[in-house]
Structure formats: C-alpha cells, structure tokens
Design a protein around this motif. Structure first.
Motif, PDB file in Angstrom:
ATOM      1  N   THR A   1      86.597 -87.829  42.675  1.00 38.77           N
ATOM      2  CA  THR A   1      85.690 -86.714  42.953  1.00 38.77           C
ATOM      3  C   THR A   1      86.365 -85.611  43.760  1.00 38.77           C
ATOM      4  O   THR A   1      85.707 -84.669  44.182  1.00 38.77           O
ATOM      5  CB  THR A   1      84.462 -87.225  43.725  1.00 38.77           C
TER       6      THR A   1
ATOM      7  N   ARG B   1      72.886 -76.668  34.756  1.00 42.01           N
ATOM      8  CA  ARG B   1      72.422 -77.454  35.905  1.00 42.01           C
ATOM      9  C   ARG B   1      71.827 -78.786  35.466  1.00 42.01           C
ATOM     10  O   ARG B   1      72.122 -79.833  36.050  1.00 42.01           O
ATOM     11  CB  ARG B   1      71.403 -76.668  36.729  1.00 42.01           C
TER      12      ARG B   1
ATOM     13  N   LEU C   1      74.845 -81.114  34.188  1.00 43.48           N
ATOM     14  CA  LEU C   1      75.739 -81.592  35.242  1.00 43.48           C
ATOM     15  C   LEU C   1      75.016 -82.511  36.225  1.00 43.48           C
ATOM     16  O   LEU C   1      75.597 -83.488  36.711  1.00 43.48           O
ATOM     17  CB  LEU C   1      76.350 -80.401  35.984  1.00 43.48           C
ATOM     18  N   SER C   2      73.763 -82.216  36.529  1.00 41.18           N
ATOM     19  CA  SER C   2      73.002 -83.067  37.455  1.00 41.18           C
ATOM     20  C   SER C   2      72.806 -84.455  36.880  1.00 41.18           C
ATOM     21  O   SER C   2      72.970 -85.468  37.572  1.00 41.18           O
ATOM     22  CB  SER C   2      71.646 -82.432  37.769  1.00 41.18           C
TER      23      SER C   2
ATOM     24  N   PHE D   1      76.752 -86.018  36.014  1.00 48.19           N
ATOM     25  CA  PHE D   1      77.746 -86.164  37.078  1.00 48.19           C
ATOM     26  C   PHE D   1      77.173 -86.045  38.484  1.00 48.19           C
ATOM     27  O   PHE D   1      77.912 -86.132  39.460  1.00 48.19           O
ATOM     28  CB  PHE D   1      78.858 -85.114  36.908  1.00 48.19           C
ATOM     29  N   GLY D   2      75.878 -85.828  38.613  1.00 48.07           N
ATOM     30  CA  GLY D   2      75.289 -85.691  39.931  1.00 48.07           C
ATOM     31  C   GLY D   2      75.671 -84.400  40.629  1.00 48.07           C
ATOM     32  O   GLY D   2      75.643 -84.313  41.858  1.00 48.07           O
ATOM     33  N   ILE D   3      76.024 -83.357  39.849  1.00 45.77           N
ATOM     34  CA  ILE D   3      76.422 -82.062  40.402  1.00 45.77           C
ATOM     35  C   ILE D   3      75.313 -81.063  40.123  1.00 45.77           C
ATOM     36  O   ILE D   3      75.012 -80.765  38.965  1.00 45.77           O
ATOM     37  CB  ILE D   3      77.747 -81.570  39.782  1.00 45.77           C
ATOM     38  N   GLY D   4      74.692 -80.539  41.184  1.00 46.08           N
ATOM     39  CA  GLY D   4      73.578 -79.632  40.985  1.00 46.08           C
ATOM     40  C   GLY D   4      73.775 -78.260  41.587  1.00 46.08           C
ATOM     41  O   GLY D   4      72.816 -77.548  41.847  1.00 46.08           O
ATOM     42  N   HIS D   5      75.042 -77.858  41.821  1.00 47.78           N
ATOM     43  CA  HIS D   5      75.315 -76.598  42.513  1.00 47.78           C
ATOM     44  C   HIS D   5      75.641 -75.440  41.576  1.00 47.78           C
ATOM     45  O   HIS D   5      75.917 -74.340  42.044  1.00 47.78           O
ATOM     46  CB  HIS D   5      76.476 -76.786  43.494  1.00 47.78           C
TER      47      HIS D   5
END
Length: 199
Positions: free
Chosen positions: A186, A69, A72-73, A76-80
């Motif tokens: 994206t 987490r 990726l956060s 890439f701004g991915i926090g899921h």
C-alpha cells in the motif's frame, strides 16, 4: 457463449455480461464483448496456455464511463478520488506457479478521469495563502479540490507500477506527477510540481 445478469470476480461485481470462450491448440481464448462495471462499460480479451508445466497469458482491456469513487472504494478501499474514468490496459505473464506469474508480470496502460475531485488538499485555498514573497502560511492540508481532467500513463514491470507522468488540470492550476508503487503493498512514492495561476 456466456451471458449473465451478474458476475462476481473476487471483490469486483460485474453487471450484465456477454462473453465467449474457445479452446484451440491447447490455448484458451476468452472474450468479454461487454460487461457493466459499477455503471461503466468493460471490454476485454484474455489468452492463456499451458506448456511444459509453465503457464502463459495475456490480457487486453478497456473501460469507459467508470464511476471512480464507487469502484476504488469497493475494490481497494480508496475513497479519496472521484470522477468519471476511462482507460486501457495490456498485461502479459508466464511462470510455473502464482509467484512466478506475478514476478514476470509486465504491461502498460493509460487512464483518464474527467470532472473529478480529490480529497486532502484545497488548491484554491493554497493560492489565497501565497504571500507577496512567494511563501505559503497556515494549514495547507484538508478539504478537497475539483479538477477538469486527470490523465496519465503507467507501466508494470518486476512487481512494480510506475508512471512517467500524470497531469491534473483544474481551474487556475496544474499538477504534474511521477511515481512508483509496489504491486502487492500500500506504499507509494511520488514527486511532482504544482503550478498555480493567481488572479
């Protein structure tokens, strides 16, 4: 030989890093013996050369113990997605400019995430909403799902990432996915099956 307490590569922050570089016969060889990446350990080797105005290069890398987490956060701004990740990556490319290098990029890799979770769907809630005739009712989205392990392989070719198979295993369920995504976009196209074991 290079040693540093911190290295910035774009948006990536490497902690303590030990690396070495050599140039021989117009070829640069860079070896990262160990670098700390968000608490995980990264090792990699890069080889690059320039001949007749065309550049070529190859990269092999391995990561272990990566907090998914956080990485990726930040990158890439991915926090899921959460968990502890590990994986390998092999890449090669050649071209006379950056666009040519990206277009020719090919490679493959493998990734595993252990003791993790993903947001957006609660699989446990889904199993409780399955009726006797096999249909589901109610709101199927929301919440999060824990899993024991998620693993898959992927290939990179012609500016696209594709995976022939990702398997996610958790308590009472299993997900199998295939999909592809453009490298510089994206969007994501994926297909899969969810198998739920009801008590």
């Amino acid at each position: 030989r290079i040693s540093a307490a911190q290295v910035l590569l774009g948006s990536a922050r490497l902690g303590r890093t030990a690396a070495s570089a050599t140039i021989r016969d117009d070829r640069l060889n860079l070896s990262i013996g160990e670098a700390l990446l968000y608490g995980g350990r990264l090792s990699a080797s890069l080889s690059a050369s320039l001949q007749d105005q065309a550049a070529s290069g190859s990269l092999q890398a391995r990561i272990d113990g990566l907090p998914v987490r956080a990485a990726l956060s930040d990158l890439f701004g991915i926090g899921h997605l959460d968990g502890i990740g590990s994986g390998t990556l092999s890449l090669s490319a050649h071209g006379t400019n950056w666009n040519g290098l990206m277009t020719s990029l090919t490679g493959s890799g493998k990734a595993t995430v252990a003791d993790g979770s993903f947001d957006g769907v609660n699989v446990s809630a889904l199993s409780q909403q399955i009726t006797a005739d096999g249909t589901m009712s109610g709101n199927l989205l929301g919440g999060s799902t824990k899993f024991t392990e998620a693993e898959g392989t992927f290939t990179i070719d012609a500016d696209q990432v594709a995976t022939p198979g990702i398997q996610v295993t958790g308590s009472g369920y299993q997900i199998n996915l295939t999909g592809e995504a453009p490298l510089q976009a994206t969007s994501l196209s994926a297909r899969g099956d969810l198998t739920i074991q009801r008590a």
